[in-house]
Design a protein around this motif. Sequence first.
Motif, PDB file in Angstrom:
ATOM      1  N   THR A   9       0.846  -1.190   0.000  1.00 11.21           N
ATOM      2  CA  THR A   9       0.000   0.000   0.000  1.00 11.21           C
ATOM      3  C   THR A   9       0.880   1.238   0.000  1.00 11.21           C
ATOM      4  N   HIS A  10       0.302   2.342  -0.460  1.00 13.61           N
ATOM      5  CA  HIS A  10       1.024   3.610  -0.419  1.00 13.61           C
ATOM      6  C   HIS A  10       0.248   4.639   0.383  1.00 13.61           C
ATOM      7  N   LYS A  11      -0.794   4.178   1.118  1.00 13.88           N
ATOM      8  CA  LYS A  11      -1.591   5.086   1.935  1.00 13.88           C
ATOM      9  C   LYS A  11      -2.286   4.290   3.029  1.00 13.88           C
ATOM     10  N   PRO A  12      -2.750   4.944   4.099  1.00 14.86           N
ATOM     11  CA  PRO A  12      -3.490   4.224   5.136  1.00 14.86           C
ATOM     12  C   PRO A  12      -4.734   3.566   4.539  1.00 14.86           C
ATOM     13  N   TYR A  13      -4.999   2.342   4.929  1.00 17.10           N
ATOM     14  CA  TYR A  13      -6.128   1.605   4.381  1.00 17.10           C
ATOM     15  C   TYR A  13      -6.441   0.455   5.320  1.00 17.10           C
ATOM     16  N   GLN A  14      -7.699   0.032   5.374  1.00 16.89           N
ATOM     17  CA  GLN A  14      -8.057  -1.095   6.218  1.00 16.89           C
ATOM     18  C   GLN A  14      -7.332  -2.349   5.748  1.00 16.89           C
ATOM     19  N   MET A  15      -6.832  -3.127   6.702  1.00 14.33           N
ATOM     20  CA  MET A  15      -6.069  -4.315   6.391  1.00 14.33           C
ATOM     21  C   MET A  15      -6.717  -5.558   7.013  1.00 14.33           C
ATOM     22  N   PRO A  16      -6.433  -6.740   6.470  1.00 16.53           N
ATOM     23  CA  PRO A  16      -6.976  -7.977   7.055  1.00 16.53           C
ATOM     24  C   PRO A  16      -6.478  -8.165   8.476  1.00 16.53           C
ATOM     25  N   TYR A  21      -1.113 -11.843   7.006  1.00 18.67           N
ATOM     26  CA  TYR A  21      -0.921 -10.685   6.139  1.00 18.67           C
ATOM     27  C   TYR A  21      -0.057  -9.630   6.829  1.00 18.67           C
ATOM     28  N   LEU A  22       0.917  -9.119   6.073  1.00 27.26           N
ATOM     29  CA  LEU A  22       1.843  -8.106   6.578  1.00 27.26           C
ATOM     30  C   LEU A  22       1.704  -6.837   5.731  1.00 27.26           C
ATOM     31  N   PRO A  23       1.029  -5.809   6.237  1.00 28.81           N
ATOM     32  CA  PRO A  23       0.936  -4.550   5.476  1.00 28.81           C
ATOM     33  C   PRO A  23       2.313  -3.929   5.307  1.00 28.81           C
ATOM     34  N   ILE A  24       2.660  -3.559   4.088  1.00 35.38           N
ATOM     35  CA  ILE A  24       3.955  -2.940   3.826  1.00 35.38           C
ATOM     36  C   ILE A  24       3.737  -1.646   3.060  1.00 35.38           C
ATOM     37  N   PHE A  25       4.302  -0.569   3.582  1.00 40.62           N
ATOM     38  CA  PHE A  25       4.142   0.756   2.979  1.00 40.62           C
ATOM     39  C   PHE A  25       5.264   0.942   1.961  1.00 40.62           C
ATOM     40  N   VAL A  26       4.896   0.885   0.675  1.00 39.63           N
ATOM     41  CA  VAL A  26       5.909   0.968  -0.377  1.00 39.63           C
ATOM     42  C   VAL A  26       6.284   2.427  -0.637  1.00 39.63           C
ATOM     43  N   PRO A  52       8.631   5.156  -7.262  1.00 40.12           N
ATOM     44  CA  PRO A  52       7.900   5.843  -8.337  1.00 40.12           C
ATOM     45  C   PRO A  52       8.003   5.148  -9.687  1.00 40.12           C
ATOM     46  N   HIS A  53       9.047   4.335  -9.874  1.00 40.29           N
ATOM     47  CA  HIS A  53       9.203   3.597 -11.130  1.00 40.29           C
ATOM     48  C   HIS A  53       8.809   2.125 -10.986  1.00 40.29           C
ATOM     49  N   TYR A  54       8.909   1.590  -9.758  1.00 44.29           N
ATOM     50  CA  TYR A  54       8.722   0.149  -9.547  1.00 44.29           C
ATOM     51  C   TYR A  54       7.396  -0.216  -8.898  1.00 44.29           C
ATOM     52  N   ASN A  55       6.656   0.731  -8.378  1.00 39.56           N
ATOM     53  CA  ASN A  55       5.374   0.445  -7.731  1.00 39.56           C
ATOM     54  C   ASN A  55       5.535  -0.595  -6.621  1.00 39.56           C
ATOM     55  N   GLU A  56       4.603  -1.567  -6.573  1.00 38.59           N
ATOM     56  CA  GLU A  56       4.596  -2.585  -5.528  1.00 38.59           C
ATOM     57  C   GLU A  56       5.798  -3.515  -5.577  1.00 38.59           C
ATOM     58  N   GLY A 201       3.991  11.267 -16.103  1.00 38.01           N
ATOM     59  CA  GLY A 201       2.834  10.793 -15.355  1.00 38.01           C
ATOM     60  C   GLY A 201       2.894   9.316 -15.025  1.00 38.01           C
ATOM     61  N   ASN A 202       1.792   8.625 -15.306  1.00 32.24           N
ATOM     62  CA  ASN A 202       1.670   7.216 -14.980  1.00 32.24           C
ATOM     63  C   ASN A 202       2.719   6.355 -15.673  1.00 32.24           C
ATOM     64  N   GLU A 203       3.225   6.803 -16.800  1.00 25.77           N
ATOM     65  CA  GLU A 203       4.191   6.023 -17.559  1.00 25.77           C
ATOM     66  C   GLU A 203       5.528   5.873 -16.826  1.00 25.77           C
ATOM     67  N   ARG A 204       5.784   6.731 -15.861  1.00 25.86           N
ATOM     68  CA  ARG A 204       7.038   6.637 -15.111  1.00 25.86           C
ATOM     69  C   ARG A 204       7.048   5.398 -14.211  1.00 25.86           C
ATOM     70  N   ARG A 205       5.924   4.743 -14.062  1.00 27.88           N
ATOM     71  CA  ARG A 205       5.832   3.527 -13.244  1.00 27.88           C
ATOM     72  C   ARG A 205       6.130   2.286 -14.079  1.00 27.88           C
ATOM     73  N   VAL A 206       6.913   2.487 -15.099  1.00 25.29           N
ATOM     74  CA  VAL A 206       7.149   1.485 -16.132  1.00 25.29           C
ATOM     75  C   VAL A 206       7.706   0.169 -15.602  1.00 25.29           C
ATOM     76  N   MET A 207       8.582   0.198 -14.581  1.00 26.74           N
ATOM     77  CA  MET A 207       9.218  -1.036 -14.126  1.00 26.74           C
ATOM     78  C   MET A 207       8.194  -1.979 -13.491  1.00 26.74           C
ATOM     79  N   GLY A 208       7.213  -1.412 -12.808  1.00 30.12           N
ATOM     80  CA  GLY A 208       6.134  -2.239 -12.255  1.00 30.12           C
ATOM     81  C   GLY A 208       5.294  -2.868 -13.342  1.00 30.12           C
TER      82      GLY A 208
END
Length: 265
Positions: A9-16, A21-26, A52-56, A201-208
Amino acid sequence: MDIKVLVATHKPYQMPSDPVYLPIFVGSSLHSDLPAGFQRDNEGINISEKNPHYNEVTAIYWASKNLQTEAIGLVHYRRYFSNRAFFPKKDFSSVLTRPQIEELLSSASIVVPKPRNYYIETIESHYRHSHSPIGIDALYEVIGQQPVEYRATFSRVMRSKSAHMFNMFIMRREEFTAYSSWLFFVLFKTEEKIDFSKLKGNERRVMGFLAELLMDTWLFANKKEYVECPIVFMESEHLIKKGRNLLLNKLTGNHTQINTHIGTK
């Protein structure tokens, strides 16, 4: 079995609540204020700053270098492996539990999502109609230097009209070690060939995005046995809009996207 399934995840969010499950802030190294109880991806050996280029995928790298468990997986904060094949509820009652994961891993050492079907075009044509060609052209150069089984398999995957997407999996340790080692060798070599200043923009996330193309390449080239599992998306999906954009991209070649990946949204 000692299992950890990372929830990127990249923001606070409800988790199981299930401790498997291990929430990890990327991208943790790019943020000063992180939610309590979330694993940071910038501890130990890491590539958090590349998020920013690799996402999760920065979570996969962190796990490969720092997590010592018998099985390792990755899901997303809005997308999980589901225990219901048809019409799953959009809540955690539909998410795989530890016993269910153990049962799946008893039948195969790798769990992947059910294939995503594109129907009207191949994996390669879909990528080229939805993204800048810079990334996939660089990836082709790197794959071209791989052993013949990888070259042939990558070509086969690119010609297919379905694939295991989303960078989601659960693997026994030995499989995960082999997969992550090959994945990052290829991605780092590909990254060296990309001029990110030409991507916006979104294209910079190319590695993911490219990492998604490599899962089936590794699975099929190494003749791995795996089990497929349905997924549940926790929020409303714009299926009609996605279908319309898929068709428009094919007809026009414009890069119209619905943001279904994590990292910047």
